[in-house]
Every structure is written in structure tokens, then in C-alpha cells.
Design an enzyme around this catalytic site. Structure first.
Site, PDB file in Angstrom:
ATOM      1  N   TYR A  46       0.924  -1.125   0.002  1.00 31.21           N
ATOM      2  CA  TYR A  46       0.119  -0.011  -0.058  1.00 31.21           C
ATOM      3  C   TYR A  46       0.881   1.113  -0.038  1.00 31.21           C
ATOM      4  O   TYR A  46       1.928   1.360   1.058  1.00 31.21           O
ATOM      5  CB  TYR A  46      -1.015   0.164   1.185  1.00 31.21           C
ATOM      6  CG  TYR A  46      -2.285  -0.295   0.720  1.00 31.21           C
ATOM      7  CD1 TYR A  46      -2.838   0.914   0.091  1.00 31.21           C
ATOM      8  CD2 TYR A  46      -3.146  -1.151   1.292  1.00 31.21           C
ATOM      9  CE1 TYR A  46      -4.341   0.871  -0.263  1.00 31.21           C
ATOM     10  CE2 TYR A  46      -4.492  -1.244   0.861  1.00 31.21           C
ATOM     11  CZ  TYR A  46      -4.832  -0.346   0.168  1.00 31.21           C
ATOM     12  OH  TYR A  46      -6.314  -0.354  -0.059  1.00 31.21           O
ATOM     13  N   GLU A  48      -0.428   4.891  -0.698  1.00 30.82           N
ATOM     14  CA  GLU A  48      -1.097   6.107  -0.873  1.00 30.82           C
ATOM     15  C   GLU A  48      -0.303   7.390  -0.577  1.00 30.82           C
ATOM     16  O   GLU A  48       0.224   7.271   0.476  1.00 30.82           O
ATOM     17  CB  GLU A  48      -2.505   6.294   0.284  1.00 30.82           C
ATOM     18  CG  GLU A  48      -3.466   5.154  -0.107  1.00 30.82           C
ATOM     19  CD  GLU A  48      -4.450   4.822   0.865  1.00 30.82           C
ATOM     20  OE1 GLU A  48      -4.017   4.485   1.928  1.00 30.82           O
ATOM     21  OE2 GLU A  48      -5.738   4.896   0.618  1.00 30.82           O
ATOM     22  N   ASP A 196      -4.977  13.659 -25.375  1.00 31.13           N
ATOM     23  CA  ASP A 196      -5.088  12.058 -25.138  1.00 31.13           C
ATOM     24  C   ASP A 196      -4.374  11.495 -26.261  1.00 31.13           C
ATOM     25  O   ASP A 196      -4.943  11.051 -27.093  1.00 31.13           O
ATOM     26  CB  ASP A 196      -6.575  11.770 -24.686  1.00 31.13           C
ATOM     27  CG  ASP A 196      -6.812  10.221 -24.417  1.00 31.13           C
ATOM     28  OD1 ASP A 196      -5.714   9.527 -24.622  1.00 31.13           O
ATOM     29  OD2 ASP A 196      -7.746   9.871 -24.021  1.00 31.13           O
ATOM     30  N   THR A 222      -2.776   6.136 -22.055  1.00 32.16           N
ATOM     31  CA  THR A 222      -2.647   4.844 -21.666  1.00 32.16           C
ATOM     32  C   THR A 222      -1.556   4.315 -21.930  1.00 32.16           C
ATOM     33  O   THR A 222      -0.684   4.937 -22.734  1.00 32.16           O
ATOM     34  CB  THR A 222      -3.812   4.101 -22.126  1.00 32.16           C
ATOM     35  OG1 THR A 222      -3.642   4.019 -23.516  1.00 32.16           O
ATOM     36  CG2 THR A 222      -5.327   4.403 -21.718  1.00 32.16           C
ATOM     37  N   LYS A 225      -1.180   0.410 -25.030  1.00 29.73           N
ATOM     38  CA  LYS A 225      -1.536   0.339 -26.817  1.00 29.73           C
ATOM     39  C   LYS A 225      -0.203   0.463 -27.577  1.00 29.73           C
ATOM     40  O   LYS A 225       0.729  -0.696 -27.379  1.00 29.73           O
ATOM     41  CB  LYS A 225      -2.414   1.581 -27.240  1.00 29.73           C
ATOM     42  CG  LYS A 225      -3.818   1.472 -26.173  1.00 29.73           C
ATOM     43  CD  LYS A 225      -4.910   2.599 -26.745  1.00 29.73           C
ATOM     44  CE  LYS A 225      -6.377   2.289 -25.923  1.00 29.73           C
ATOM     45  NZ  LYS A 225      -6.345   3.061 -24.543  1.00 29.73           N
ATOM     46  N   ARG A 231      -1.476  -2.445 -18.646  1.00 25.75           N
ATOM     47  CA  ARG A 231      -2.861  -1.544 -18.564  1.00 25.75           C
ATOM     48  C   ARG A 231      -2.626  -0.932 -17.564  1.00 25.75           C
ATOM     49  O   ARG A 231      -2.720  -0.814 -16.294  1.00 25.75           O
ATOM     50  CB  ARG A 231      -3.871  -2.607 -18.426  1.00 25.75           C
ATOM     51  CG  ARG A 231      -4.043  -3.686 -19.247  1.00 25.75           C
ATOM     52  CD  ARG A 231      -5.617  -4.299 -19.233  1.00 25.75           C
ATOM     53  NE  ARG A 231      -6.351  -3.388 -19.615  1.00 25.75           N
ATOM     54  CZ  ARG A 231      -6.639  -3.483 -21.029  1.00 25.75           C
ATOM     55  NH1 ARG A 231      -6.049  -4.225 -21.796  1.00 25.75           N
ATOM     56  NH2 ARG A 231      -7.430  -2.615 -21.526  1.00 25.75           N
TER      57      ARG A 231
HETATM   58  N1  DSN Z   1     -11.035   0.625 -25.673  1.00 21.14           N
HETATM   59  C1  DSN Z   1      -9.897   1.436 -26.231  1.00 21.14           C
HETATM   60  C2  DSN Z   1      -9.812   1.453 -27.679  1.00 21.14           C
HETATM   61  O1  DSN Z   1     -10.094   0.350 -28.317  1.00 21.14           O
HETATM   62  O2  DSN Z   1      -9.468   2.458 -28.358  1.00 21.14           O
HETATM   63  C3  DSN Z   1     -10.221   2.979 -25.888  1.00 21.14           C
HETATM   64  O3  DSN Z   1     -10.321   2.875 -24.439  1.00 21.14           O
END
Ligand code: DSN
Length: 392
Positions: A46, A48, A196, A222, A225, A231
Site C-alpha cells: 500500500y 497512498e 489524449d 494509456t 496500446k 494496462r
Molecule cells: N478501448 C480503447 C480502444 O479500443 O480504443 C479505448 O479506450
């Protein structure tokens, strides 16, 4: 493992991933090192708070870990600590975006974001998302003829609506984003500019998409990708006299989240180091080259590619009117049976429903990780043509 049921499911998923061709534009395959960090003892801790300012004891190791992750994030995108704060605690993309609005947009304020059906994201102010319930969305789309952004039109919307924040960055937009133009639009509307870059972060890191950092106030991304990490998500915040960095840090913790997932932060740190290598630059180049070939081959077979092509890792194919009269849902099901995993996707100005839209979205990030080259894209295009053109 003692738990044979879970072990069997793990084995089944491993086999599924190995045996299918994965064209989901938002997925990728992480390295063994990223997996090892995810499965490490950091999951037990933990923490925080932030490095040096925690609420529990025993945080000397994780303080080093989180600081290292932040350093690597800044280094990867060429940022100075004096100019940029990076928060590596967001649990994923949606909470990262929510935290930015929570910090910067007053209740009932306006978020200007791309319409979902044109390639935006739920968290860019869509009405079914908290971001559309707590704030008002001012939506924009692509031009009907070119299916690309019309920056003059965006400027007019921003001038009229005066949003508090403008979001640039999309989930299904295959073209290069002009961040400089977005900056001018935001300045004229006195709005914050949030980029983003979730989909293209790996392409920015690899030098095959322009970087947003000279123009944005805040960059969210994120990490799973094109960046090829676990993730998770990060928020980069420009430091200036408005103290956005403090506001957003506070919005993430304690505003929206509790203890950060330190095992995930360890895995993000590993991925960030991997993304700094020459091999990753080559990967990013190959990913976009593969997407271009896939788009060109499908177009040669007669499929309509939305906007006429791609500059990044993804493409949208109009399988309904621009192909063989197959809906997106049926196309995705038929391809899955043929061993190709894609997602159905709306296309701009779609006349069909989101549950069965006119398009499919194809991305090359995952297969490029597995070593796919141009010739493999030609093969994949041929399978798509054979699977969708004719009823079997
Ligand atoms: N689910 C993602 C995508 O496939 O682009 C976006 O959150």
C-alpha cells in the site's frame, strides 16, 4: 499453480493469443520483463500518497520505484523535470482523463471533444460517461467529404462555445493530428489544451508521429496500446504559475483514487525503458508501414478506407457501403472464425447503429510486435478479402 481452474484459463488465453491474428488497434503484447514486474511482490504494498509523502510505512523501495518510473517517462518524451510533472498512478485511461477534468473544469463547465461516432472516446464528454454527466460536451467531428479534421471549423466551434478544455486525441482517427493548430484554437478560446495520446503514445515515442508536448497543457496516455506496456495510464502536466500539476496530482490522489498499483507502476517503468531503445523506434516505423500496406492492399481489393488511408497504426474500413454490404458486427464475427480478431466500429456519419455499425477498425501494433512485415499485411488483406467478400 495450485489453482488449476485459473491455470487452465491462463493456458487457454495464452493459446488464443498465439493462434489468432490480432488486429485490435488498442492491444499489444508485452515483454516477459513487463509480465514479471506485474507479477512481482510490489502488488502487496500500500503506498497512498506520492514519493516522500506517504501515509503508510515501509515505502522506501516503492518511493524509488515510482520516482524512477517518472524519470523514465519524462526521458522517453524528452521532457525536463523543471517543466513537466508526470503522475504515473492513474489506474487506466478513463480515470486519468476524469482526474484532469475534475481538477480543471468547474461543475457544468464545457469539455470540447471529438464525437464518439467520429473516433472520439467516451471520456471526452460523451453523455453516457461521467464526463458527459458532470460536464457539458461540446462535440466536434470530421469533415464529411475528407473524413479528416477541419481545423477552421473546430476554431469556429471553440470561439462560439468557449469550452473550458479542448481534448485532442482519438481512438479511431487514422490521420496525423496537428497539435499546433489545436493550441491556437485553444488559445483563441482561452481553453486548456489536453492531448489524449493513448493510441499514438508509442508512435510519438518512436518518432513517427509529431509530439504534443510543445503545445499541450496536459497530456494523458494509456500505457498498453502502441506504447506496449501493462494496462495503466500516465498524466503529464506542464508546470507553470497556474499550478495545474498540484491540482491534478490532488485530483488523482486523494480526489479519485486510493493506493496506487505499485506492481503496475513497476511494469510501466520496464516498458518505458524498452520504448527508449532503437529497437522500439524500428518497431514504431514498422507498425505504421504495416498499416499503410494493409490500407493500400484492401483499397486495391475495392474496400473503402475511411479518409482514404492512414498515417498511424490504425485504419477504418467501411465494410457496408464501401465493401460487400456486410455490417461491422457480421464482419467482425466472420473474421474471428477465420482467425482474425478485429472490432466493429462506427465510421463518421454512420447510418447504422453502434451495435452493428458500418465499419471495422484494424490496427497493426500487436502483430508488428510479433514480427509481422509488409508481406504479412498483404496476406492478411487477402484473407480479409476472401472472408468478407463472399458468403461461405
Ligand atoms: N478501448 C480503447 C480502444 O479500443 O480504443 C479505448 O479506450
Amino acid at each position: 499453480m495450485q489453482d488449476k481452474m485459473i491455470e487452465n484459463l491462463m493456458r487457454a488465453e495464452r493459446a488464443r493469443q498465439k493462434n489468432a491474428i490480432n488486429l485490435i488497434a488498442s492491444e499489444n503484447y508485452v515483454s516477459d520483463d513487463v509480465l514479471a514486474a506485474l507479477g512481482s511482490e510490489f502488488t502487496n504494498k500500500y503506498a497512498e500518497g506520492y514519493p516522500g509523502k506517504r501515509y503508510y510505512g515501509g515505502n522506501d523501495v516503492v518511493d524509488k520505484l515510482e520516482s524512477l518510473c517518472q524519470d523514465r517517462a519524462r526521458k522517453l518524451f524528452g521532457l525536463n523535470e523543471s517543466e513537466w510533472r508526470v503522475n504515473v498512478q492513474p489506474l487506466s485511461g478513463s480515470p486519468a482523463n476524469l482526474a484532469v477534468y475534475f481538477a480543471l473544469v468547474p461543475p457544468e463547465g464545457k469539455i470540447m471533444g471529438m464525437e464518439l461516432s467520429h473516433g472520439g472516446h467516451l471520456t471526452h464528454g460523451h453523455k453516457v460517461s461521467a464526463t458527459g454527466k458532470l460536464w457539458k460536451q461540446v462535440s466536434y467531428g470530421v469533415d464529411k467529404k475528407t473524413e479528416q479534421l477541419d481545423y477552421d471549423h473546430l476554431a469556429k466551434i471553440a470561439k462560439k462555445e468557449k469550452p473550458n478544455i479542448i481534448v485532442a486525441g482519438f481512438t479511431a482517427y487514422p490521420r496525423t493530428i496537428d497539435f499546433e493548430k489545436f493550441r491556437k484554437i485553444a488559445d483563441n478560446a482561452r481553453a486548456y489544451l489536453m492531448v489524449d495520446m493513448s493510441h499514438i503514445a508509442g508512435l510519438v515515442a518512436g518518432g513517427v508521429h509529431p509530439s504534443p508536448f510543445s503545445y499541450a497543457d496536459v497530456v494523458t496516455t494509456t500505457t498498453h496500446k502502441t506504447l506496449r506496456g501493462p494496462r495503466s495510464a500516465m498524466v503529464f502536466i506542464r508546470k507553470d504559475k497556474r499550478s495545474l500539476d498540484d491540482l491534478i496530482d490532488k485530483a488523482i490522489f486523494p480526489g479519485l483514487q486510493g493506493g496506487p498499483h505499485m506492481n503496475t507502476i513497476a511494469a510501466v517503468a520496464v516498458a518505458l525503458k524498452e520504448a527508449k531503445t532503437m529497437a522500439f523506434k524500428k518497431y514504431a516505423r514498422q507498425t505504421t508501414a504495416n498499416a499503410r500496406v494493409l490500407a493500400k492492399e484492401l483499397a486495391t481489393y475495392g474496400w473503402r478506407i475511411v479518409s482514404g488511408g492512414t498515417d498511424n497504426h490504425l485504419l477504418l474500413v467501411d465494410v457496408w457501403q464501401g465493401g460487400a454490404g456486410v455490417g461491422g458486427a457480421e464482419a467482425s464475427e466472420r473474421l474471428e472464425k477465420a482467425g482474425i480478431i478485429v472490432n466493429k466500429n462506427t465510421i463518421p456519419f454512420d447510418t447504422r447503429s453502434p451495435a452493428d455499425p458500418s465499419g471495422i477498425r484494424l490496427g497493426t501494433a500487436a502483430e508488428t510486435t510479433r514480427g509481422a512485415k509488409q508481406k504479412d499485411m498483404k496476406h492478411i488483406a487477402r484473407v480479409i478479402e476472401n472472408t468478407l467478400r463472399f458468403k461461405h
